[in-house]
Design a protein around this motif. Structure first.
Motif, PDB file in Angstrom:
ATOM      1  N   SER A 103     -57.390 -25.151  44.357  1.00 44.85           N
ATOM      2  CA  SER A 103     -56.203 -25.671  43.660  1.00 44.85           C
ATOM      3  C   SER A 103     -56.159 -27.190  43.695  1.00 44.85           C
ATOM      4  N   ARG A 104     -56.545 -27.748  44.824  1.00 50.24           N
ATOM      5  CA  ARG A 104     -56.543 -29.207  44.960  1.00 50.24           C
ATOM      6  C   ARG A 104     -57.570 -29.838  44.028  1.00 50.24           C
ATOM      7  N   SER A 105     -58.747 -29.252  43.969  1.00 53.15           N
ATOM      8  CA  SER A 105     -59.801 -29.760  43.096  1.00 53.15           C
ATOM      9  C   SER A 105     -59.373 -29.681  41.631  1.00 53.15           C
ATOM     10  N   THR A 106     -58.804 -28.561  41.252  1.00 51.69           N
ATOM     11  CA  THR A 106     -58.329 -28.397  39.876  1.00 51.69           C
ATOM     12  C   THR A 106     -57.238 -29.405  39.561  1.00 51.69           C
ATOM     13  N   ARG A 107     -56.333 -29.603  40.498  1.00 53.33           N
ATOM     14  CA  ARG A 107     -55.238 -30.557  40.280  1.00 53.33           C
ATOM     15  C   ARG A 107     -55.767 -31.983  40.105  1.00 53.33           C
ATOM     16  N   GLU A 108     -56.787 -32.353  40.878  1.00 55.79           N
ATOM     17  CA  GLU A 108     -57.379 -33.683  40.742  1.00 55.79           C
ATOM     18  C   GLU A 108     -58.060 -33.856  39.391  1.00 55.79           C
ATOM     19  N   GLN A 109     -58.740 -32.809  38.912  1.00 60.66           N
ATOM     20  CA  GLN A 109     -59.370 -32.872  37.597  1.00 60.66           C
ATOM     21  C   GLN A 109     -58.322 -33.023  36.501  1.00 60.66           C
ATOM     22  N   ILE A 110     -57.244 -32.293  36.630  1.00 57.21           N
ATOM     23  CA  ILE A 110     -56.169 -32.364  35.633  1.00 57.21           C
ATOM     24  C   ILE A 110     -55.524 -33.739  35.649  1.00 57.21           C
ATOM     25  N   ALA A 111     -55.340 -34.312  36.831  1.00 55.19           N
ATOM     26  CA  ALA A 111     -54.763 -35.659  36.925  1.00 55.19           C
ATOM     27  C   ALA A 111     -55.648 -36.666  36.195  1.00 55.19           C
ATOM     28  N   GLY A 112     -56.971 -36.506  36.309  1.00 54.30           N
ATOM     29  CA  GLY A 112     -57.883 -37.384  35.583  1.00 54.30           C
ATOM     30  C   GLY A 112     -57.754 -37.228  34.084  1.00 54.30           C
ATOM     31  N   LYS A 113     -57.610 -35.984  33.618  1.00 52.62           N
ATOM     32  CA  LYS A 113     -57.429 -35.741  32.185  1.00 52.62           C
ATOM     33  C   LYS A 113     -56.119 -36.337  31.689  1.00 52.62           C
ATOM     34  N   ILE A 114     -55.076 -36.224  32.494  1.00 55.22           N
ATOM     35  CA  ILE A 114     -53.784 -36.793  32.112  1.00 55.22           C
ATOM     36  C   ILE A 114     -53.904 -38.305  31.961  1.00 55.22           C
ATOM     37  N   LYS A 115     -54.575 -38.954  32.901  1.00 53.58           N
ATOM     38  CA  LYS A 115     -54.754 -40.412  32.823  1.00 53.58           C
ATOM     39  C   LYS A 115     -55.523 -40.808  31.577  1.00 53.58           C
ATOM     40  N   LEU A 116     -56.552 -40.032  31.223  1.00 53.71           N
ATOM     41  CA  LEU A 116     -57.311 -40.333  30.003  1.00 53.71           C
ATOM     42  C   LEU A 116     -56.435 -40.194  28.762  1.00 53.71           C
ATOM     43  N   CYS A 117     -55.659 -39.127  28.702  1.00 54.40           N
ATOM     44  CA  CYS A 117     -54.763 -38.926  27.547  1.00 54.40           C
ATOM     45  C   CYS A 117     -53.721 -40.037  27.460  1.00 54.40           C
ATOM     46  N   GLU A 118     -53.178 -40.434  28.607  1.00 55.14           N
ATOM     47  CA  GLU A 118     -52.177 -41.502  28.607  1.00 55.14           C
ATOM     48  C   GLU A 118     -52.800 -42.825  28.166  1.00 55.14           C
ATOM     49  N   ALA A 119     -54.035 -43.084  28.574  1.00 54.40           N
ATOM     50  CA  ALA A 119     -54.718 -44.321  28.165  1.00 54.40           C
ATOM     51  C   ALA A 119     -54.981 -44.308  26.665  1.00 54.40           C
ATOM     52  N   ARG A 120     -55.427 -43.148  26.147  1.00 50.14           N
ATOM     53  CA  ARG A 120     -55.653 -43.032  24.701  1.00 50.14           C
ATOM     54  C   ARG A 120     -54.358 -43.228  23.925  1.00 50.14           C
ATOM     55  N   ARG A 121     -53.293 -42.629  24.415  1.00 56.40           N
ATOM     56  CA  ARG A 121     -51.995 -42.766  23.759  1.00 56.40           C
ATOM     57  C   ARG A 121     -51.552 -44.232  23.753  1.00 56.40           C
ATOM     58  N   ALA A 122     -51.727 -44.916  24.878  1.00 58.45           N
ATOM     59  CA  ALA A 122     -51.346 -46.335  24.964  1.00 58.45           C
ATOM     60  C   ALA A 122     -52.170 -47.174  23.992  1.00 58.45           C
ATOM     61  N   GLU A 123     -53.470 -46.872  23.868  1.00 56.66           N
ATOM     62  CA  GLU A 123     -54.312 -47.603  22.917  1.00 56.66           C
ATOM     63  C   GLU A 123     -53.827 -47.396  21.493  1.00 56.66           C
ATOM     64  N   MET A 124     -53.476 -46.176  21.158  1.00 52.42           N
ATOM     65  CA  MET A 124     -52.992 -45.874  19.802  1.00 52.42           C
ATOM     66  C   MET A 124     -51.696 -46.617  19.519  1.00 52.42           C
ATOM     67  N   ILE A 125     -50.802 -46.612  20.497  1.00 57.44           N
ATOM     68  CA  ILE A 125     -49.514 -47.287  20.297  1.00 57.44           C
ATOM     69  C   ILE A 125     -49.723 -48.788  20.179  1.00 57.44           C
ATOM     70  N   ASP A 126     -50.600 -49.345  21.015  1.00 54.81           N
ATOM     71  CA  ASP A 126     -50.890 -50.781  20.938  1.00 54.81           C
ATOM     72  C   ASP A 126     -51.535 -51.158  19.618  1.00 54.81           C
ATOM     73  N   GLY A 127     -52.306 -50.238  19.041  1.00 56.12           N
ATOM     74  CA  GLY A 127     -52.984 -50.510  17.775  1.00 56.12           C
ATOM     75  C   GLY A 127     -52.083 -50.442  16.567  1.00 56.12           C
TER      76      GLY A 127
END
Length: 108
Positions: A75-99
């Motif tokens: 569960s911990r490993s899965t949660r860490e992987q999901i946290a990484g995916k969330i950060k990537l999505c948030e970064a992509r979203r921020a790039e889109m908004i900035d653009g």
């Protein structure tokens, strides 16, 4: 412009879904901790004669502890992987908004 808005909305939906899965992982980690402690207590109580010494109780205690440890790690490993995916999505979203060519509105 509408396509960009839809992409941002899709990313936000993905972030919400991933956050829900991360929360379920967190709850699973709590259940795993309870299994570890419970199994350890049953094992210890059986080993030290605090409860009726039965090989089945001893095995149940050992099994619950081991299953809890494995479940917690998974569960911990899965949660860490999901946290990484969330950060990537948030970064992509921020790039889109900035653009986007957003203008500041002046108060009247």
């Amino acid at each position: 412009m509408t396509d960009l808005h839809q992409q941002i909305a899709d990313l936000e939906a993905d972030i919400d879904a991933l956050s829900d899965v991360a929360e379920r992982c967190r709850k699973s980690m709590i259940v795993a901790k309870v299994a570890i402690v419970g199994g350890f207590l049953v094992f210890g109580a059986t080993l030290f004669g605090m409860i009726w010494s039965d090989p089945v109780a001893l095995l149940v205690g050992i099994a619950a502890t081991l299953v809890g440890i494995v479940f917690y790690g998974s569960s911990r490993s899965t949660r860490e992987q999901i946290a990484g995916k969330i950060k990537l999505c948030e970064a992509r979203r921020a790039e889109m908004i900035d653009g986007m060519s957003l203008r500041a509105m002046e108060p009247h």
